[in-house]
Write a protein that holds these residues in place. Structure first.
Motif, PDB file in Angstrom:
ATOM      1  N   LEU B  88       0.842  -1.196   0.000  1.00 17.91           N
ATOM      2  CA  LEU B  88       0.000   0.000   0.000  1.00 17.91           C
ATOM      3  C   LEU B  88       0.881   1.251   0.000  1.00 17.91           C
ATOM      4  CD1 LEU B  88      -3.071  -0.199   0.150  1.00 17.91           C
ATOM      5  CD2 LEU B  88      -2.935   0.347   2.566  1.00 17.91           C
ATOM      6  N   ARG B  89       0.458   2.287  -0.719  1.00 19.15           N
ATOM      7  CA  ARG B  89       1.195   3.555  -0.675  1.00 19.15           C
ATOM      8  C   ARG B  89       0.715   4.362   0.532  1.00 19.15           C
ATOM      9  NH1 ARG B  89       3.666   3.805  -5.653  1.00 19.15           N
ATOM     10  NH2 ARG B  89       2.685   2.479  -7.206  1.00 19.15           N
ATOM     11  N   ALA B  90       1.583   5.254   1.001  1.00 22.40           N
ATOM     12  CA  ALA B  90       1.275   6.011   2.227  1.00 22.40           C
ATOM     13  C   ALA B  90      -0.051   6.754   2.084  1.00 22.40           C
ATOM     14  CB  ALA B  90       2.408   6.979   2.532  1.00 22.40           C
ATOM     15  N   GLY B  91      -0.244   7.396   0.935  1.00 27.83           N
ATOM     16  CA  GLY B  91      -1.482   8.152   0.703  1.00 27.83           C
ATOM     17  C   GLY B  91      -2.701   7.240   0.679  1.00 27.83           C
ATOM     18  N   ALA B 124       3.334   8.883  -2.247  1.00 24.50           N
ATOM     19  CA  ALA B 124       3.346   7.818  -3.261  1.00 24.50           C
ATOM     20  C   ALA B 124       4.281   6.671  -2.894  1.00 24.50           C
ATOM     21  CB  ALA B 124       3.743   8.408  -4.606  1.00 24.50           C
ATOM     22  N   LYS B 125       4.969   6.805  -1.775  1.00 24.51           N
ATOM     23  CA  LYS B 125       5.890   5.729  -1.380  1.00 24.51           C
ATOM     24  C   LYS B 125       5.127   4.530  -0.832  1.00 24.51           C
ATOM     25  CE  LYS B 125      10.408   7.539  -0.309  1.00 24.51           C
ATOM     26  NZ  LYS B 125      11.328   7.940   0.733  1.00 24.51           N
ATOM     27  N   ARG B 126       5.601   3.343  -1.196  1.00 24.82           N
ATOM     28  CA  ARG B 126       4.984   2.148  -0.624  1.00 24.82           C
ATOM     29  C   ARG B 126       5.446   1.999   0.822  1.00 24.82           C
ATOM     30  NH1 ARG B 126       2.350  -0.350  -4.607  1.00 24.82           N
ATOM     31  NH2 ARG B 126       3.141  -0.115  -6.709  1.00 24.82           N
ATOM     32  N   ILE B 127       4.597   1.364   1.622  1.00 26.40           N
ATOM     33  CA  ILE B 127       4.887   1.244   3.054  1.00 26.40           C
ATOM     34  C   ILE B 127       6.240   0.554   3.270  1.00 26.40           C
ATOM     35  CG2 ILE B 127       4.049   0.298   5.244  1.00 26.40           C
ATOM     36  CD1 ILE B 127       1.957   2.145   4.259  1.00 26.40           C
ATOM     37  N   ARG B 128       6.519  -0.467   2.433  1.00 31.18           N
ATOM     38  CA  ARG B 128       7.767  -1.210   2.637  1.00 31.18           C
ATOM     39  C   ARG B 128       9.000  -0.345   2.398  1.00 31.18           C
ATOM     40  NH1 ARG B 128       5.982  -3.939  -2.166  1.00 31.18           N
ATOM     41  NH2 ARG B 128       7.012  -3.036  -3.966  1.00 31.18           N
ATOM     42  N   GLU B 129       8.801   0.780   1.707  1.00 33.61           N
ATOM     43  CA  GLU B 129       9.927   1.676   1.439  1.00 33.61           C
ATOM     44  C   GLU B 129      10.158   2.671   2.564  1.00 33.61           C
ATOM     45  OE1 GLU B 129       9.047   1.599  -3.385  1.00 33.61           O
ATOM     46  OE2 GLU B 129       8.607   3.390  -2.212  1.00 33.61           O
ATOM     47  N   LEU B 130       9.255   2.698   3.547  1.00 31.18           N
ATOM     48  CA  LEU B 130       9.387   3.662   4.643  1.00 31.18           C
ATOM     49  C   LEU B 130      10.246   3.081   5.767  1.00 31.18           C
ATOM     50  CD1 LEU B 130       5.678   4.900   4.976  1.00 31.18           C
ATOM     51  CD2 LEU B 130       7.518   5.954   3.665  1.00 31.18           C
ATOM     52  N   SER B 131      11.001   3.944   6.427  1.00 30.27           N
ATOM     53  CA  SER B 131      11.789   3.507   7.588  1.00 30.27           C
ATOM     54  C   SER B 131      10.853   3.299   8.778  1.00 30.27           C
ATOM     55  CB  SER B 131      12.816   4.581   7.929  1.00 30.27           C
ATOM     56  OG  SER B 131      12.147   5.732   8.390  1.00 30.27           O
TER      57      SER B 131
END
Lengths: 293, 298
Positions: B88-91, B124-131
């Motif tokens: 899922l993307r953050a938004g 637009a960042k996917r959750i897995r890309e977030l720290s």
């Protein structure tokens, strides 16, 4: 952001979202998630490829040059649906709740203003949508390619098969969700539904045959026992809907035709409906009491 | 705002929460303090309706059990660690949880909500890309959707590094300053002193004290709290050794916490060095909630 107190918070004036709104929200997210997933793409491609293969082989083996007479091919597609669709629906249902629980997502979701029943039904509706899309794409592509090759595609036969396959998928999805609600881990849930799939596809047929021989079951009991297996019901209903004759199933089919006649549609519909409603009701009852952690 | 009356939650025959009663008035920030297993998280889960319990919990005018959906409309919840859908993307995540609160967010509102927690440009960042820190900020943004009057925070900084923790606590302090009611679980003195207006100390599921943060420091008799980052294989051994030597050490996420009197700050290092236990990193936090004054790798 403004200063908040109990009396100024805007959320106090907003109504609590209704059940339908929450079910739609969860279903929409579940559907989008499923459509993006590898299992959906793999199952759709496999279903389409196998469908085309079955169509070609069925037609070729009956003396045609291949890819001919969709009506004849329907019988081959019924067997394909019997194998692929239950596995697809069972595994989709099995991983739905259990994997969310494992990731901690379920507890987070239930900490929002949403009820457990809404979450469960939302997941069910979303996954059912994904399965419908998969079946529509698979059978649709199959039909389109046959039509492109100039063959008689028998639209009514395809639609009937698709409708019955979707009904079977709904029943298997209910069973998968019940397993998912009961299992602590997603891997256990998926393993369990694969076992259930094997029982439905192979073991129950063998058991029925063995029981018939060993116990000398009368024909009426044989027919009633076959109604316990949703895959058998789907097969009988598909054949009955196709050419109104169950004689290909042997004495039990002939007995059913003579004994129940036009009421068979109702009997088959009731059996598959029970496979949809009963496991889902049980899943909802368990889900309401089980810890989401 | 929140009323907890004689709440008991048992796992089997073991009471995780044992007859706890407390009130959290509007605008108050109440910390649940205690070691692992004290019952903090279990009590919060009862408030959120995630666990069945005996007793009564009211949020605003709603019974948390009988009228759970309406009660949870008043809550924003941030868990210890977020198990979001990775694709899922953050938004999208923000929009989805907003819909569950009956809101449809426009693009500008999504951007504003993310910017409010320092996640501008990450929609637009996917959750897995977030720290880990960014995920917690996203969880906070979701919790704040619809401006709920109450925030429930469950050891929200436990998985963050020192820098991320400081920023997150500062953000929460800003929210507290805006009059929001907070109920949070923590076993970090710096967090409690920075955010709480009142502390309820839990021990083995029972509320053993209800006092202001400053009094808690005196009651603990600790000048500072030492956070030691240790390899997972030796944490339990380290806790046992320190307890043998009179330190009230306890496990905490990736390390252990040791309240230490001013005159004995080096004590735990000596104990662990004698046992040849390597300390990967440490963090010394004064009990008065001031900034970290010492941090490093010995």
């Amino acid at each position: 952001m403004t200063t908040l107190t109990l009396t100024t918070s805007p959320i106090l004036t907003r109504p609590v979202p209704g059940a339908l709104a929450n079910i739609a929200a969860v279903a929409g997210r579940e559907l989008r998630d499923a459509l993006r997933s590898r299992w959906f793409i793999l199952y759709t491609l496999a279903f389409t490829a196998l469908g085309l293969g079955v169509s070609y082989v069925s037609a070729a083996s009956s003396g045609g040059a291949g890819l001919s007479n969709f009506g004849r091919t329907t019988a081959g597609l019924i067997n394909l649906v019997l194998l692929v669709v239950p596995l697809m629906a069972l595994s989709a249902g099995a991983s739905s709740v259990a994997s969310d629980r494992e990731r901690g997502m379920l507890a987070y979701l239930l900490a929002q203003p949403v009820s457990r029943l809404e979450v469960l039904l939302g997941k069910y509706v979303g996954l059912a949508g994904a399965l419908l899309a998969c079946l529509t794409l698979g059978l649709g592509l199959c039909t389109a390619i046959l039509a492109w090759k100039g063959q008689d595609t028998g639209v009514a036969a395809v639609l009937t098969l698709a409708g019955l396959a979707f009904t079977l998928a709904l029943g298997m999805l209910s069973v998968g969700m019940l397993v998912s609600v009961l299992a602590r881990r997603a891997s256990v849930a998926v393993g369990t539904v694969i076992f259930i799939w094997l029982v439905f596809v192979f073991v129950s047929d063998l058991a029925l045959m063995a029981g018939t021989i060993a116990l000398r079951l009368p024909i009426d009991q044989l027919f009633l026992l076959s109604l316990l297996n949703p895959l058998q019901v789907f097969k009988m209903w598909s054949l009955h809907a196709g050419d109104a004759s169950l004689d290909v199933l042997g004495p039990a089919g002939l007995y059913a035709m003579e004994e129940y006649g036009p009421r068979l549609h109702l009997i088959f519909a009731a059996c598959l409906s029970a496979w949809i409603v009963l496991p889902l009701t049980l899943a909802a009852a368990v889900f309401a009491r089980r810890s989401p952690l | 705002m929140i009323r907890i009356e004689n709440v008991t939650k048992r796992f089997g025959r073991v009471p995780a929460v044992d007859g706890v009663s407390l009130d959290v008035p509007v605008g108050e920030s109440l910390a649940l303090w205690g070691s692992n297993g004290a019952g903090k998280t279990t009590l919060l889960r009862c408030v959120l309706g995630l666990l069945p319990y005996q007793g009564h919990i009211r949020i605003g005018e709603h019974d948390a059990r009988a009228d759970g959906k309406a009660a949870r409309m008043l809550l924003g919840y941030v868990p210890q660690e977020l198990g979001f859908y990775d694709d899922l993307r953050a938004g999208e995540a923000l929009r989805f949880f907003a819909r569950l609160k009956g809101l449809r967010l426009a693009r500008s509102e999504v951007h504003a909500a993310l910017a409010n927690v320092g996640l501008d440009g990450h929609h637009a960042k996917r959750i897995r890309e977030l720290s880990g820190g960014m995920k917690q900020r996203l969880a906070l943004a979701i919790a704040l959707v619809g401006d709920p009057p109450v925030l429930i925070l469950d050891e929200v900084t436990a998985s963050l590094d020192a820098c991320g923790r400081g920023e997150f606590v500062a953000m929460l302090a800003r929210l507290r300053g805006q009059g929001r009611t907070m109920l949070f679980a923590s076993h970090r003195l710096d967090e409690v002193t920075a955010l709480a207006t009142r502390v309820v100390m839990l021990e083995r599921g029972k509320a053993i004290a209800d006092l202001p943060p400053a009094d808690m420091t005196r009651r603990l008799g600790a000048g500072s709290e030492l956070h030691l980052l240790l390899d997972a294989a030796v944490r339990a051994q380290a806790v046992a050794l320190l307890r043998e030597r009179g330190f009230e050490a306890r496990l905490n996420g990736r390390g252990i916490l040791v309240p230490v009197p001013e005159s004995q700050k080096a004590g735990p290092f000596r104990v662990l060095a004698e046992a040849r236990i390597t300390i990967a990193d440490f963090d010394l936090v004064p009990a008065d909630g001031g900034h970290t004054h010492s941090e490093g790798t010995p």
